[in-house]
Design a protein around this motif. Structure first.
Motif, mmCIF file in Angstrom:
data_model
loop_
_atom_site.group_PDB
_atom_site.id
_atom_site.type_symbol
_atom_site.label_atom_id
_atom_site.label_comp_id
_atom_site.label_asym_id
_atom_site.label_seq_id
_atom_site.Cartn_x
_atom_site.Cartn_y
_atom_site.Cartn_z
ATOM 1 N N HIS A 153 -11.014 87.568 71.053
ATOM 2 C CA HIS A 153 -10.110 88.523 71.701
ATOM 3 C C HIS A 153 -8.649 88.135 71.451
ATOM 4 C CE1 HIS A 153 -8.792 91.395 74.831
ATOM 5 N NE2 HIS A 153 -7.843 90.497 75.034
ATOM 6 N N MET A 154 -8.327 86.863 71.654
ATOM 7 C CA MET A 154 -6.958 86.396 71.412
ATOM 8 C C MET A 154 -6.540 86.637 69.980
ATOM 9 S SD MET A 154 -6.282 82.782 73.386
ATOM 10 C CE MET A 154 -7.812 81.985 72.934
ATOM 11 N N LEU A 155 -7.412 86.248 69.064
ATOM 12 C CA LEU A 155 -7.089 86.368 67.648
ATOM 13 C C LEU A 155 -6.912 87.820 67.232
ATOM 14 C CD1 LEU A 155 -6.785 84.892 64.917
ATOM 15 C CD2 LEU A 155 -9.249 85.189 64.603
ATOM 16 N N ALA A 156 -7.826 88.675 67.670
ATOM 17 C CA ALA A 156 -7.774 90.089 67.275
ATOM 18 C C ALA A 156 -6.533 90.782 67.805
ATOM 19 C CB ALA A 156 -9.030 90.807 67.768
ATOM 20 N N ASN A 157 -6.131 90.456 69.018
ATOM 21 C CA ASN A 157 -5.037 91.191 69.663
ATOM 22 C C ASN A 157 -3.662 90.578 69.470
ATOM 23 O OD1 ASN A 157 -6.275 93.503 71.418
ATOM 24 N ND2 ASN A 157 -7.666 91.768 71.654
ATOM 25 N N TYR A 158 -3.588 89.248 69.237
ATOM 26 C CA TYR A 158 -2.274 88.604 69.196
ATOM 27 C C TYR A 158 -2.075 87.678 67.992
ATOM 28 C CZ TYR A 158 -2.455 90.378 73.921
ATOM 29 O OH TYR A 158 -2.585 91.213 74.996
ATOM 30 N N GLY A 159 -3.125 87.442 67.231
ATOM 31 C CA GLY A 159 -2.992 86.623 66.030
ATOM 32 C C GLY A 159 -2.641 87.455 64.817
ATOM 33 N N THR A 160 -2.581 86.797 63.675
ATOM 34 C CA THR A 160 -2.254 87.478 62.416
ATOM 35 C C THR A 160 -3.297 87.234 61.337
ATOM 36 O OG1 THR A 160 -0.997 85.599 61.519
ATOM 37 C CG2 THR A 160 0.212 87.166 62.905
ATOM 38 N N MET A 161 -4.149 86.240 61.519
ATOM 39 C CA MET A 161 -5.073 85.818 60.471
ATOM 40 C C MET A 161 -6.468 86.409 60.678
ATOM 41 S SD MET A 161 -4.205 81.794 59.876
ATOM 42 C CE MET A 161 -3.036 81.330 58.605
ATOM 43 N N SER A 162 -7.300 86.225 59.675
ATOM 44 C CA SER A 162 -8.705 86.608 59.797
ATOM 45 C C SER A 162 -9.461 85.527 60.565
ATOM 46 C CB SER A 162 -9.326 86.780 58.417
ATOM 47 O OG SER A 162 -9.419 85.530 57.761
ATOM 48 N N LEU A 163 -10.617 85.894 61.077
ATOM 49 C CA LEU A 163 -11.479 84.912 61.735
ATOM 50 C C LEU A 163 -11.908 83.839 60.737
ATOM 51 C CD1 LEU A 163 -12.991 84.154 64.366
ATOM 52 C CD2 LEU A 163 -14.905 85.545 63.537
ATOM 53 N N GLU A 164 -12.176 84.231 59.530
ATOM 54 C CA GLU A 164 -12.590 83.270 58.500
ATOM 55 C C GLU A 164 -11.525 82.200 58.286
ATOM 56 O OE1 GLU A 164 -14.373 83.174 53.927
ATOM 57 O OE2 GLU A 164 -13.624 85.062 54.768
ATOM 58 N N GLN A 165 -10.260 82.610 58.238
ATOM 59 C CA GLN A 165 -9.179 81.640 58.062
ATOM 60 C C GLN A 165 -9.082 80.694 59.250
ATOM 61 O OE1 GLN A 165 -6.232 84.815 57.381
ATOM 62 N NE2 GLN A 165 -5.557 83.674 55.576
ATOM 63 N N VAL A 166 -9.208 81.225 60.439
ATOM 64 C CA VAL A 166 -9.043 80.422 61.648
ATOM 65 C C VAL A 166 -10.226 79.480 61.870
ATOM 66 C CG1 VAL A 166 -9.049 80.630 64.181
ATOM 67 C CG2 VAL A 166 -7.417 81.942 62.810
ATOM 68 N N LEU A 167 -11.425 79.924 61.475
ATOM 69 C CA LEU A 167 -12.616 79.086 61.661
ATOM 70 C C LEU A 167 -12.811 78.072 60.537
ATOM 71 C CD1 LEU A 167 -15.410 81.489 63.008
ATOM 72 C CD2 LEU A 167 -13.832 80.024 64.290
ATOM 73 N N ALA A 168 -12.051 78.175 59.458
ATOM 74 C CA ALA A 168 -12.270 77.297 58.296
ATOM 75 C C ALA A 168 -12.257 75.809 58.665
ATOM 76 C CB ALA A 168 -11.248 77.596 57.202
ATOM 77 N N PRO A 169 -11.273 75.310 59.443
ATOM 78 C CA PRO A 169 -11.318 73.883 59.790
ATOM 79 C C PRO A 169 -12.550 73.518 60.619
ATOM 80 C CG PRO A 169 -9.124 74.782 60.178
ATOM 81 C CD PRO A 169 -10.023 75.953 59.914
ATOM 82 N N ALA A 170 -12.925 74.373 61.577
ATOM 83 C CA ALA A 170 -14.097 74.089 62.396
ATOM 84 C C ALA A 170 -15.371 74.074 61.555
ATOM 85 C CB ALA A 170 -14.223 75.125 63.515
ATOM 86 N N GLY A 195 8.471 82.821 68.824
ATOM 87 C CA GLY A 195 8.468 82.933 70.279
ATOM 88 C C GLY A 195 7.096 82.990 70.930
ATOM 89 N N TRP A 196 6.019 83.006 70.150
ATOM 90 C CA TRP A 196 4.679 82.988 70.732
ATOM 91 C C TRP A 196 4.397 81.612 71.326
ATOM 92 C CZ3 TRP A 196 1.746 87.216 71.406
ATOM 93 C CH2 TRP A 196 2.027 88.347 70.638
ATOM 94 N N VAL A 197 3.824 81.622 72.527
ATOM 95 C CA VAL A 197 3.470 80.373 73.214
ATOM 96 C C VAL A 197 2.068 80.540 73.785
ATOM 97 C CG1 VAL A 197 4.171 78.661 74.922
ATOM 98 C CG2 VAL A 197 5.909 80.153 73.907
ATOM 99 N N VAL A 198 1.235 79.503 73.637
ATOM 100 C CA VAL A 198 -0.141 79.563 74.122
ATOM 101 C C VAL A 198 -0.475 78.279 74.877
ATOM 102 C CG1 VAL A 198 -2.566 79.929 73.529
ATOM 103 C CG2 VAL A 198 -0.767 80.922 72.085
ATOM 104 N N SER A 199 -1.052 78.436 76.060
ATOM 105 C CA SER A 199 -1.547 77.297 76.840
ATOM 106 C C SER A 199 -2.988 77.600 77.241
ATOM 107 C CB SER A 199 -0.683 77.092 78.089
ATOM 108 O OG SER A 199 -1.133 75.982 78.843
ATOM 109 N N ILE A 200 -3.912 76.728 76.829
ATOM 110 C CA ILE A 200 -5.339 76.958 77.078
ATOM 111 C C ILE A 200 -5.959 75.718 77.723
ATOM 112 C CG2 ILE A 200 -7.538 77.685 76.073
ATOM 113 C CD1 ILE A 200 -6.080 78.587 73.587
ATOM 114 N N THR A 201 -6.822 75.943 78.703
ATOM 115 C CA THR A 201 -7.653 74.867 79.247
ATOM 116 C C THR A 201 -9.112 75.296 79.114
ATOM 117 O OG1 THR A 201 -5.904 74.473 80.870
ATOM 118 C CG2 THR A 201 -7.960 73.275 81.176
ATOM 119 N N PRO A 202 -9.697 75.084 77.939
ATOM 120 C CA PRO A 202 -11.107 75.459 77.731
ATOM 121 C C PRO A 202 -12.021 74.350 78.237
ATOM 122 C CG PRO A 202 -10.224 74.578 75.708
ATOM 123 C CD PRO A 202 -9.112 74.498 76.729
ATOM 124 N N SER A 203 -13.265 74.676 78.479
ATOM 125 C CA SER A 203 -14.197 73.667 78.971
ATOM 126 C C SER A 203 -15.619 74.167 78.832
ATOM 127 C CB SER A 203 -13.873 73.328 80.435
ATOM 128 O OG SER A 203 -14.581 72.177 80.848
#
Length: 626
Positions: free
Chosen positions: A136-153, A441-449
């Motif tokens: 959801h974050m990536l689709a609405n506020y990111g610029t890259m594809s899921l493939e690009q973002v998941l590549a390191p993982a 100016g984009w800022v992100v703070s996440i506490t995943p668990s």
């Protein structure tokens, strides 16, 4: 004379902290900043920035990496985030917390002998929220594809040199892991040997998880091939996880091991965007997620503390520690009774709880010479023009709402002395944090668990299931707003933070550590706002923790979770004079060499047009800036 001595000690403490060299250097950058709980995951964020991604892209890459590295969470856990959108100049709150599955009722858990849902195993699992939150974050506020973002993982899932902390967690938890066949297959790479978990530095491979991530990328590629937009292609991957073959295998594996989650539960769940809650503290607007988290505790505490001259008291002087301890106890007592999922009745009295008038009333209860061991929830309803519907319940529970009587003693024995070590471990149960910012100016703070070790992996997905069900209550007398029900989100400890000053980002900050999160974040914020520390000094500075609250995690019996009035964890460096004063005030002292929690933060230096990054020296947290 005592007051003069206390003030002098406070000044000495403040001066010594401000002059102190930090153990880690502060991070500096003018283009971007990426900070998270593992060095390799921070590198994933840096790689994403270097490829042209924005802070949301980088945050998603770090989130994916930390899940893959089991940094006290997994892909089946939950994600909650605050995002500053420079285009709208607004803070967005993302609720990607999973929900209780079909069949998760108080009666079900009580029939199995529980006072709270279990800590581990398939029955502890809410629906997975992190995959949906990330997409959801990536689709609405990111610029890259899921493939690009998941590549390191995906590189990490194919095999990465595992760190000692994670490998040793697998070894410590191996007897539990052996109960769950899919977890055993993944984590115990040397079955039958003396050490069955991987060794530190060993290349740890997760074939099933890599296949799951590959399926997400394949779904995105197929959608793009059909001419779908970037956003729609990412959501095609989302659909494959929550309604497609991944969902089917997740549910099959969960149910095979005794879990409750159904395909309908996954299909019905959605991440939600919400209005964050906020208060203004001396010209700084502090933002938190809504009351399904403990985040408003920090806001309530700040409202209370505005009634005191904290700077005059001095950093970590006895009066300062005492005042914060009391303010936190008042706020946590309200959290423990009034917070819950706003999408389920009854409606939480948040307007009253966050009103300045209510804060003044709560502040008036603080006795400056002694701890009050009998703090209970207040009555915020009159401060929003209503009558409290729970007065009878509160009296039955043992709280007298007439503040002139000052009888807040609960009927249960709050001084129950179960193992302090066990209690402290439950208090600190961790997660990770993700902080990112960019020059646009984009800022992100996440506490995943969620899905921490020892985790139950759902079938052949490689995805560890959440354990967040344990944060529900089964008894309405403990909290009528947080009783477990299918489709409901538990009231969680997870609590990212953001602060704006003069309408611009000032701080983005988060910490791991269960019920200690908003305790440490409150002190971190005051370290900067009141005492002028740098972001790195503030992240390393000695804090304290109160145990005078109901635990949100750990233990299936009521006695496991009861408050420990007056118990306080102090840093080993606390001066003898401060220790003596606190003992006279009725505190029970314990000590540790590290008490600030692994805090990660970004400070925005508008004078020089740069970022300052703070990354705690109390864990594996790591940051990179440019």
């Amino acid at each position: 004379m005592k007051h003069i001595l206390s003030f002098a000690v406070g000044l000495l403490l403040t001066g010594s902290v401000l002059a102190q060299q930090t153990q880690k250097p502060p991070l500096h950058g003018k283009n971007w900043m990426a900070i998270t709980g593992k060095p390799l995951a921070a590198t994933a964020g840096a790689m994403t920035f270097q490829k042209g991604g924005n802070a949301v892209d980088a945050a998603c890459a770090m989130l994916a990496a930390t899940c893959t590295m089991w940094d006290v969470l997994s892909w089946g856990g939950e994600t909650q985030a605050l995002i500053y959108n420079p285009k709208t100049k607004k803070v967005i709150a993302l609720n990607a917390m999973g929900v209780a599955p079909t069949g998760a009722t108080p009666e079900f858990f009580k029939s199995k002998g529980y006072n709270f849902p279990p800590e581990y195993g398939p029955l502890a699992a809410t629906t997975p929220g992190t995959p949906g939150g990330l997409m959801h974050m990536l689709a609405n506020y990111g610029t890259m594809s899921l493939e690009q973002v998941l590549a390191p993982a995906m590189d990490l899932a194919a095999g990465y040199p595992i760190d000692a902390q994670t490998a040793n967690s697998m070894e410590r938890g191996k007897e539990q892991i052996k109960q769950w066949p899919y977890s055993k297959k993944v984590f115990l790479t040397h079955p039958g040997e003396k050490r069955e978990a991987p060794e530190a530095g060993e290349i740890f491979v997760q074939k099933d998880l890599l296949q799951t991530l590959t399926k997400l990328v394949e779904a995105e590629r197929a959608a793009l091939k059909k001419g779908k937009s970037r956003k729609d292609a990412i959501m095609a991957a989302y659909d494959r996880f929550y309604t497609g073959d991944i969902a089917k295998e997740f549910v099959r594996g969960a149910q095979e091991q005794g879990g409750l989650i159904t395909l309908q539960d996954l299909a019905r769940w959605k991440p939600l965007e919400e209005e964050p809650l906020s208060v203004n503290y001396k010209g700084i607007d502090v933002y938190k997620l809504q009351q399904w988290t403990q985040g408003p505790v920090l806001l309530q505490a700040l409202n209370i503390l505005e009634n005191f001259d904290l700077k005059k008291m001095g950093y970590n002087s006895a009066p300062y520690i005492h005042t914060l301890y009391q303010a936190m106890n008042l706020s946590f007592a309200d959290r423990d009774f009034y917070y819950g999922d706003s999408r389920f009745a009854p409606e939480e009295p948040m307007k009253g709880l966050l009103s300045e008038a209510y804060a003044r009333q709560r502040a008036s209860l603080i006795k400056m010479d002694q701890n009050n061991p009998n703090i209970g929830p207040g009555d915020p309803y009159p401060f929003e023009g209503k009558t409290n519907p729970y007065l009878k319940l509160l009296k039955e529970r043992g709280y007298e709402m007439d503040t002139t009587k000052r009888n807040f003693a609960p009927k249960h024995d709050t001084r129950n002395e179960s193992s302090l070590a066990e209690y402290q471990e439950r208090l600190w149960l961790g997660t990770t944090t993700v902080e990112a910012a960019d020059k646009e100016g984009w800022v992100v703070s996440i506490t995943p668990s969620g899905g921490w070790l020892p985790a139950t992996i759902a079938g052949n997905t490689g995805v560890g299931m959440s354990q967040r069900m344990q944060s529900f209550v089964l008894d309405a007398s403990l909290n009528p707003f947080n009783v477990v029900a299918p489709g409901k989100r538990p009231r969680v400890t997870l609590t990212p933070s953001m602060a704006l000053k003069d309408g611009k980002p000032f701080l983005s900050f988060a910490v791991q550590g269960g019920d200690t999160q908003d305790q440490n974040l409150l002190q971190f914020f005051l370290n900067m706002a009141e005492f002028g520390m740098t972001v790195q000094q503030a992240s390393e500075a000695a804090n304290f923790n109160t145990n005078q609250l109901w635990l949100s995690l750990g233990g299936t019996k009521t006695d496991d979770r009861k408050p420990k009035p007056g118990q306080i964890l102090l840093n080993d460096t606390t001066p003898e004079e401060v220790r003596a004063q606190l003992k006279k005030m009725g505190y029970i002292l314990s000590f540790d060499d590290r008490t600030s929690g692994p805090i990660n933060a970004i400070y925005f230096d508008w004078t020089h047009g740069s970022f300052w990054g703070g990354s705690s020296n109390h864990g594996e947290d790591y940051g990179i800036g440019w």
